[in-house]
Write a protein that holds these residues in place. Structure first.
Motif, PDB file in Angstrom:
ATOM      1  N   ALA A  47       0.951  -1.096   0.135  1.00  0.00           N
ATOM      2  CA  ALA A  47      -0.092  -0.016   0.024  1.00  0.00           C
ATOM      3  C   ALA A  47       0.696   1.104   0.028  1.00  0.00           C
ATOM      4  O   ALA A  47       2.025   1.127   0.566  1.00  0.00           O
ATOM      5  N   THR A  48       0.318   2.299  -0.761  1.00  0.00           N
ATOM      6  CA  THR A  48       0.873   3.421  -0.642  1.00  0.00           C
ATOM      7  C   THR A  48       1.332   4.059   0.738  1.00  0.00           C
ATOM      8  O   THR A  48       2.293   4.645   1.203  1.00  0.00           O
ATOM      9  N   ALA A  49       0.210   3.761   1.778  1.00  0.00           N
ATOM     10  CA  ALA A  49       0.363   4.517   3.180  1.00  0.00           C
ATOM     11  C   ALA A  49       1.519   3.847   3.648  1.00  0.00           C
ATOM     12  O   ALA A  49       2.120   4.262   4.731  1.00  0.00           O
ATOM     13  N   LEU A  50       1.929   2.382   3.277  1.00  0.00           N
ATOM     14  CA  LEU A  50       2.825   1.785   4.048  1.00  0.00           C
ATOM     15  C   LEU A  50       4.687   2.178   3.538  1.00  0.00           C
ATOM     16  O   LEU A  50       5.499   1.746   3.990  1.00  0.00           O
ATOM     17  N   ARG A  51       4.447   2.586   2.064  1.00  0.00           N
ATOM     18  CA  ARG A  51       5.610   2.858   1.408  1.00  0.00           C
ATOM     19  C   ARG A  51       6.703   3.677   2.119  1.00  0.00           C
ATOM     20  O   ARG A  51       7.938   3.370   2.147  1.00  0.00           O
ATOM     21  N   PRO A  52       6.237   4.772   3.166  1.00  0.00           N
ATOM     22  CA  PRO A  52       7.120   5.598   3.801  1.00  0.00           C
ATOM     23  C   PRO A  52       7.955   4.651   4.581  1.00  0.00           C
ATOM     24  O   PRO A  52       9.214   5.108   5.114  1.00  0.00           O
ATOM     25  N   TYR A  53       7.558   3.668   5.249  1.00  0.00           N
ATOM     26  CA  TYR A  53       8.209   2.771   5.887  1.00  0.00           C
ATOM     27  C   TYR A  53       8.813   1.477   5.524  1.00  0.00           C
ATOM     28  O   TYR A  53       9.373   0.747   6.393  1.00  0.00           O
ATOM     29  N   THR A  54       8.718   1.172   4.202  1.00  0.00           N
ATOM     30  CA  THR A  54       9.020   0.118   3.648  1.00  0.00           C
ATOM     31  C   THR A  54      10.399   0.198   2.983  1.00  0.00           C
ATOM     32  O   THR A  54      10.652   1.166   2.361  1.00  0.00           O
ATOM     33  N   ASP A  55      11.224  -0.596   3.370  1.00  0.00           N
ATOM     34  CA  ASP A  55      12.560  -0.802   2.634  1.00  0.00           C
ATOM     35  C   ASP A  55      12.458  -1.398   1.214  1.00  0.00           C
ATOM     36  O   ASP A  55      13.051  -1.045   0.222  1.00  0.00           O
ATOM     37  N   ILE A  56      11.840  -2.561   1.181  1.00  0.00           N
ATOM     38  CA  ILE A  56      11.734  -3.364  -0.015  1.00  0.00           C
ATOM     39  C   ILE A  56      10.256  -3.765  -0.015  1.00  0.00           C
ATOM     40  O   ILE A  56       9.795  -4.514   0.742  1.00  0.00           O
ATOM     41  N   ALA A  57       9.799  -3.185  -1.368  1.00  0.00           N
ATOM     42  CA  ALA A  57       8.447  -3.826  -1.436  1.00  0.00           C
ATOM     43  C   ALA A  57       8.432  -4.956  -2.671  1.00  0.00           C
ATOM     44  O   ALA A  57       8.923  -4.701  -3.794  1.00  0.00           O
ATOM     45  N   VAL A  58       7.925  -6.167  -2.418  1.00  0.00           N
ATOM     46  CA  VAL A  58       7.983  -7.145  -3.224  1.00  0.00           C
ATOM     47  C   VAL A  58       6.401  -7.356  -3.782  1.00  0.00           C
ATOM     48  O   VAL A  58       5.712  -7.487  -2.843  1.00  0.00           O
ATOM     49  N   TRP A  59       6.354  -7.701  -4.964  1.00  0.00           N
ATOM     50  CA  TRP A  59       5.273  -8.135  -5.540  1.00  0.00           C
ATOM     51  C   TRP A  59       5.489  -9.633  -6.318  1.00  0.00           C
ATOM     52  O   TRP A  59       6.360  -9.826  -6.857  1.00  0.00           O
ATOM     53  N   VAL A  60       4.509 -10.520  -5.747  1.00  0.00           N
ATOM     54  CA  VAL A  60       4.456 -11.895  -6.018  1.00  0.00           C
ATOM     55  C   VAL A  60       3.464 -11.890  -7.258  1.00  0.00           C
ATOM     56  O   VAL A  60       2.196 -12.072  -6.820  1.00  0.00           O
ATOM     57  N   GLU A  61       3.749 -12.262  -8.620  1.00  0.00           N
ATOM     58  CA  GLU A  61       2.923 -12.403  -9.770  1.00  0.00           C
ATOM     59  C   GLU A  61       2.758 -13.836  -9.957  1.00  0.00           C
ATOM     60  O   GLU A  61       3.776 -14.805  -9.751  1.00  0.00           O
ATOM     61  N   GLU A  87       3.116  -2.088 -10.129  1.00  0.00           N
ATOM     62  CA  GLU A  87       4.151  -1.163 -10.598  1.00  0.00           C
ATOM     63  C   GLU A  87       4.735  -0.497  -9.679  1.00  0.00           C
ATOM     64  O   GLU A  87       5.887  -0.164 -10.027  1.00  0.00           O
ATOM     65  N   ARG A  88       4.534  -0.198  -8.425  1.00  0.00           N
ATOM     66  CA  ARG A  88       5.362   0.511  -7.464  1.00  0.00           C
ATOM     67  C   ARG A  88       6.331  -0.486  -6.639  1.00  0.00           C
ATOM     68  O   ARG A  88       7.145   0.086  -6.013  1.00  0.00           O
ATOM     69  N   ALA A  89       6.290  -1.849  -7.137  1.00  0.00           N
ATOM     70  CA  ALA A  89       7.170  -2.592  -6.300  1.00  0.00           C
ATOM     71  C   ALA A  89       8.650  -2.466  -6.543  1.00  0.00           C
ATOM     72  O   ALA A  89       8.972  -2.036  -7.690  1.00  0.00           O
ATOM     73  N   ASP A  90       9.454  -2.674  -5.579  1.00  0.00           N
ATOM     74  CA  ASP A  90      10.961  -2.626  -5.935  1.00  0.00           C
ATOM     75  C   ASP A  90      11.312  -3.962  -6.589  1.00  0.00           C
ATOM     76  O   ASP A  90      12.450  -3.900  -7.228  1.00  0.00           O
ATOM     77  N   LEU A  91      10.844  -4.847  -6.386  1.00  0.00           N
ATOM     78  CA  LEU A  91      10.976  -6.540  -6.946  1.00  0.00           C
ATOM     79  C   LEU A  91       9.739  -7.103  -7.155  1.00  0.00           C
ATOM     80  O   LEU A  91       8.911  -7.174  -6.555  1.00  0.00           O
ATOM     81  N   VAL A  92       9.816  -7.483  -8.561  1.00  0.00           N
ATOM     82  CA  VAL A  92       8.558  -8.401  -8.992  1.00  0.00           C
ATOM     83  C   VAL A  92       9.160  -9.970  -9.036  1.00  0.00           C
ATOM     84  O   VAL A  92      10.336 -10.115  -9.826  1.00  0.00           O
ATOM     85  N   ILE A  93       8.478 -10.734  -8.360  1.00  0.00           N
ATOM     86  CA  ILE A  93       8.758 -12.239  -8.539  1.00  0.00           C
ATOM     87  C   ILE A  93       7.816 -12.912  -9.166  1.00  0.00           C
ATOM     88  O   ILE A  93       6.643 -12.745  -8.718  1.00  0.00           O
ATOM     89  N   VAL A  94       8.294 -13.348 -10.421  1.00  0.00           N
ATOM     90  CA  VAL A  94       7.109 -14.322 -11.237  1.00  0.00           C
ATOM     91  C   VAL A  94       7.071 -15.842 -10.504  1.00  0.00           C
ATOM     92  O   VAL A  94       8.357 -16.293 -10.447  1.00  0.00           O
ATOM     93  N   ASN A  95       5.950 -16.188  -9.878  1.00  0.00           N
ATOM     94  CA  ASN A  95       5.925 -17.388  -9.223  1.00  0.00           C
ATOM     95  C   ASN A  95       5.085 -18.214 -10.029  1.00  0.00           C
ATOM     96  O   ASN A  95       3.803 -18.114 -10.130  1.00  0.00           O
ATOM     97  N   ARG A  96       5.716 -19.350 -10.654  1.00  0.00           N
ATOM     98  CA  ARG A  96       4.976 -20.407 -11.315  1.00  0.00           C
ATOM     99  C   ARG A  96       4.679 -21.507 -10.660  1.00  0.00           C
ATOM    100  O   ARG A  96       5.506 -22.066 -10.006  1.00  0.00           O
TER     101      ARG A  96
END
Length: 184
Positions: A120-134, A175-184
């Motif tokens: 979430a955008t509201a958590l980003r100021p406190y987040t060091d690494i935002a991971v998105w799992v695709e 789109e805003r994630a620092d790291l996108v992991i494609v998980n199959r």
């Protein structure tokens, strides 16, 4: 083969954490749609780093509470840890439909926060690494149906999926994630 893939995914997150220069607690968020593998990846990273893994599932106030979990995640977990204070939250009891007694976590070098909404955008100021799992929808659906808690989740699946779709479209978490992991 699947184990090697998980090891590679964990290594990507660990490399990103090690590259983070923040002093104090580093917050790693792991977001994605239900069934994408967020918990599996977060748990494996937590195990490798000896870091606690907190789940937004404890903060959602029921089946319509995806967006409502974010302010408590900020106020009870992310902000206190960033300030060097313990996180203190009141988990949601899904059986009673009410908050339960408080849980507390002292600051540690790394804390993982996983769940839909963790990016979430509201958590980003406190987040060091935002991971998105695709993960593709068919695989996510198959995984969800194989979970032991599927019978309790099934009646709410469409309702929850509509919240996820709206949330991720609005927040643009992938789109805003620092790291996108494609998980199959």
């Amino acid at each position: 083969m699947a184990e090697a893939q998980l090891e590679e995914q964990v290594a990507l997150v660990i490399d990103a954490v090690r590259a983070s220069a923040r002093q104090g607690t580093r917050l790693v968020t792991v977001d994605g749609f239900s069934g994408s593998g967020k918990s599996r990846i977060a748990d494996a990273v937590g195990l490798a780093l000896v870091a606690p893994v907190l789940t937004l599932e404890e903060l959602y106030p029921g089946w319509d509470g995806l967006a409502a979990a974010v302010p408590p995640a900020v106020d009870w977990i992310a902000r206190p840890l960033a300030e060097g204070r313990p996180a203190r939250w009141w988990p949601w009891d899904w059986t009673r439909n009410a908050r339960t007694g408080a849980r507390e976590l002292a600051p540690t070098p790394v804390v993982l926060l996983e769940g839909c909404g963790a990016g979430a955008t509201a958590l980003r100021p406190y987040t060091d690494i935002a991971v998105w799992v695709e993960c593709d929808p068919a695989t996510r659906d198959r995984r969800l149906r194989a979970r032991p808690d599927w019978p309790g989740y099934a009646p709410f699946r469409a309702r929850w999926a509509a919240q996820e779709d709206a949330w991720h479209a609005r927040e643009r978490t992938r789109e805003r994630a620092d790291l996108v992991i494609v998980n199959r």
